[in-house]
Design an enzyme around this catalytic site. Structure first.
Site, PDB file in Angstrom:
ATOM      1  N   LYS A   1     -39.774 -24.057 -89.727  1.00  0.00           N
ATOM      2  CA  LYS A   1     -38.622 -23.605 -90.426  1.00  0.00           C
ATOM      3  C   LYS A   1     -38.954 -23.737 -91.738  1.00  0.00           C
ATOM      4  CE  LYS A   1     -34.502 -22.047 -89.332  1.00  0.00           C
ATOM      5  NZ  LYS A   1     -34.292 -21.099 -88.371  1.00  0.00           N
TER       6      LYS A   1
ATOM      7  N   THR B   1     -36.620 -23.464 -84.316  1.00  0.00           N
ATOM      8  CA  THR B   1     -36.961 -23.520 -85.787  1.00  0.00           C
ATOM      9  C   THR B   1     -35.418 -23.934 -86.319  1.00  0.00           C
ATOM     10  OG1 THR B   1     -36.308 -21.241 -86.276  1.00  0.00           O
ATOM     11  CG2 THR B   1     -38.800 -21.952 -86.036  1.00  0.00           C
TER      12      THR B   1
ATOM     13  N   HIS C   1     -53.441 -15.341-121.406  1.00  0.00           N
ATOM     14  CA  HIS C   1     -53.914 -14.702-122.614  1.00  0.00           C
ATOM     15  C   HIS C   1     -52.917 -14.762-123.737  1.00  0.00           C
ATOM     16  CE1 HIS C   1     -57.606 -14.489-120.091  1.00  0.00           C
ATOM     17  NE2 HIS C   1     -57.031 -13.439-119.605  1.00  0.00           N
TER      18      HIS C   1
END
Lengths: 306, 306, 306, 306
Positions: A17, A62, A255
């Site tokens: 889960k 789950t 950058h």
């Protein structure tokens, strides 16, 4: 590559889960504390029939893992995320028969007390970030086969220095147009994960200390490249914390391009930059302590977020 | 609703360059400073032919607006975002003939110095957040018709209190199943925008002070509902800052549900919560100062981010 | 701007439950249908005491609004999102005494049947997108004062043409460096919203037809600027659908820059582009039908997503 | 765990340029085509001095990698993403001396022609999705040591069935409160990656065929659990495509909970659902062909997006 008409079989599998959002309030006194977590559980083991036959007899739902995560937040959730994760992982391996190994991944979001009347308020906080503390705990086997691995870390740690960074002397080929830079902005959004060789005296102190060692090194080291900066940050942490076995750093080079203002008769002495989104350099570095316990399955991923 | 076969005509329009990521480094001494901005420009005016005929003769390219934004970061970018936005908006209205009004929207990301050797480092920072300072500046007309409006604000200010909040005595109907709550978590992610009646002595101080007044009120007020909390936060800010004309607050009610642990024989005294994502309550509140200058077009939106 | 120490009072306010994720399955026969929605409700009315005194007596909980949204998905959810939204808005205004007006905002996610055995499967679908159908319904007043406004639309409609687009003859100033372009990529991610003057014969057909008219115009019109393209798209839709009172288009100009390959001795004839993220041009255009019913509060926003 | 004061050394490292957004237009005739890509390059090799000494002599700049990616979009970008990725990876290994292995990760966004006058337009498209085609190509060594691995795949493939799915007969413990379900919605957002044993006759056809085999199996198989569904989908693809060596599926179980409308006297026969965000089940499954070439470093990750 050659074609191979071999038998088709089940390969590696795991389940659990993911992203249980647990907020734990400690209110034993009027001065409350808070832990704000995102917890994922992952089980590996004898679940082949669920795949090949649709037989769920060995599958702990789950949903049950979710219930356990919330209940353990009270039963065993009074310490660091590393300790809470260990309690959960041990439970699944020890108490759920088909489970061979369990991995618990946790994100912790930080809060600071609201200033009120000059002091931090008892039960009100604002979120801080963007950085997020992370941990991944893996427990495997029982009895003499028991192994435990603890990874701590931080992600979304955005850090920048406005000077003290260069990039020159690099390899060139027919596609190289980049000019060397001797004074540039260096910025990144770090994900750093460290694997413990031993348990530190205090997990929360270890987190704070490792983070502090790394960012101080980032600040004070003259950088010849992001690779070097990452390596030295890792060395600083591993040197300061003998409990660490290794450290892995993932760093996008965010950058910043000096903006051409000459066209408008305006001088830009490293003062105005365009912060680009994409593409970005992406550097992975790591530091190891020789002789440290092996990593085993410590780095086998689950959600990808830790 | 009734059908109407009237003539089809051009309606309101506006355009600009959105999300210019400007990083401004101040390096006059070895101790640098940083402003990290996301700037959007919006122009309104005599651009009808661009729509109806494809004639760009009156259209200042969005690329030009971008160049101006970056150049002004050096030319006029040495103060607060409110002052920088005013300089940009005035330029577009005063110097670009077809422009009737301009709106500049700015997000500012906060940084704090890296601790190194016990003090904040000269040129290295980590990002802080998640909260973001915002501003929206609108300038309209020239000469006697000139109007200027400045909105400041903050967004993604996530704030939570673990007690001192209730919700009871509400209206019910046949779809009402909610039980009254007398001690709950109150949490939200605020977007607050305040409109200035006059320029404060210092824009940065005003930001810090308004934010502080609001979050202290959030912490110390016993809440009977998020509506009341928002209103009192707004009142606190407007009372403390006579330069404010009005304040608008938008607040998702980030629900935290006490988790039912009784099923497992575990007591949960407001200690373990599930932090839900969706749906969420969403409350808009506002506070006005009577007699303040009118809002005019101050709130007319552009990107939707400010 | 002049300072004004006037009385501090409550300003405009509204509240509701945002982002209720409703999935409606129609299973009267073995061939199922699906509607996948994100529904937000917003109430305006006599809620001042909730703000000023914390008195919730007139406040219908946002939880109740959620329950109503889900129940109405069965009770009144058998048609288009516009009809479902009308049912909800009318309910809140008619049946909840303190409510003066209600706004319902809906996103609908599209699904297509899985091809199986050469035909679309009865009860399995894959999501399509990224575009999302949207609607915002506002109902105000009762009896003779009753007004109703319906806005339909689409967002995240990403569209691109690889030729037939130029941008030239624009205004220049001292910050202008852009070169005219006579053959460029034109790409955008549209949010378009149209306000109905009258109910169409079929709301779903109207959605499909308006969308089709716009994208065909985008394809076939030679573009002199995104402004012109948007205007002509709007005109095409309003001309084809007399039921429309107005249409509003918001369009980021997703810049695609031809990549300079000359440096490598490679010819790039409009074949290789860098697709930039930020900044982007952002154009707002609109088309009105003269004599159409007035917009009233139709455009007053709530979540900002519609 | 035992503490180990061993020597601190550099560990594994890699670097490259991530998320280069390349749009390739094919305009040899008036009927254009488009490929819309997100390309990341990763190099591994003799870059230790960059980390340990800041010596960039062996480091090909990530900017150079970017230039190469764009130039190869013209020079070698006239086929599938698998072929383009192979060309790039071979170049870096063959032509850049310090490089031992290179990994190229690509996402491809799909577009469909705008219907205009009853047919698909020559040079205008709308984006489709949300699903994204992905590939990861790894090339290692030269001469007899040369190895090449190609992974294809799809992600964000959202799929749902409204019946024909159950979950019952599962393992229970003291934290289990879930009831068995005999008719539920099954929904997931798939990431599936397949490793090729041999090159297919046509990479684009292989992508379409593998995808089609999987989703048809999802639709037609009566599901006893998501695990079983994933396994059978993988088997269907590997059986249909002898060129495949293995397939890996990652699937969040996107829970849809039947909404309790009984409280309002409304019957809900599997018609109205709440679609939850978090937590979600997360299942990883895989299918292997016995005797297929070994995976080597094919699965070693870089950006985490592929």
């Amino acid at each position: 590559m050659t074609e191979s008409p071999g038998k088709i079989v089940l390969g590696p599998h795991q389940y659990g889960k993911a992203e249980n959002r647990v907020v734990r309030i400690y209110r034993d006194t009027d001065r409350h504390d808070i832990r704000d977590l995102n917890v994922s559980s992952c089980l590996r083991g004898a679940f082949d029939p669920a795949h090949t036959d649709g037989d769920q007899g060995a599958v702990l739902p789950t949903d049950t893992q979710k219930q356990t995560i919330y209940s353990y937040a009270k039963e065993h959730g009074d310490g660091s995320i590393e300790e809470y994760g260990l309690a959960l992982a041990r439970h699944f391996v020890d108490d759920v028969e088909p489970v061979d190994s369990a991995r618990i991944e946790i994100e912790e979001y930080a809060w600071q007390r609201v200033p009120a009347g000059g002091v931090g308020h008892d039960h009100s906080w604002t979120r801080t970030g963007p950085e997020v503390r992370i941990a991944a705990i893996t427990v495997s086997g029982t009895g003499p086969q028991r192994r435990e691995w603890v990874i701590g870390g931080v992600k979304d740690l955005v850090i920048l220095k406005s000077t003290g960074s260069e990039f020159a002397g690099f390899l060139t080929d027919e596609y190289t147009v980049l000019e060397p830079a001797h004074d540039r902005i260096l910025a990144t959004s770090l994900m750093v994960r460290w694997r413990f060789a031993t348990a530190p005296a205090d997990w929360d102190d270890a987190y704070a200390g490792i983070r502090a060692a790394m960012i101080e090194k980032f600040a004070t080291l003259h950088s010849k490249a992001l690779q070097q900066t990452l390596f030295e940050m890792g060395v600083a942490a591993v040197e300061a914390f003998p409990c660490l076995a290794e450290i892995r750093l993932s760093a996008p080079n965010k950058h910043h391009f000096a903006y051409d203002l000459d066209r408008f008769g305006v001088e830009n002495n490293g003062e105005v930059y365009y912060a680009a989104d994409r593409p970005y350099g992406l550097i992975h570095a790591s530091v190891l302590r020789e002789g440290a316990p092996d990593a085993g399955i410590a780095w086998d991923p689950y959600t990808g977020a830790v």
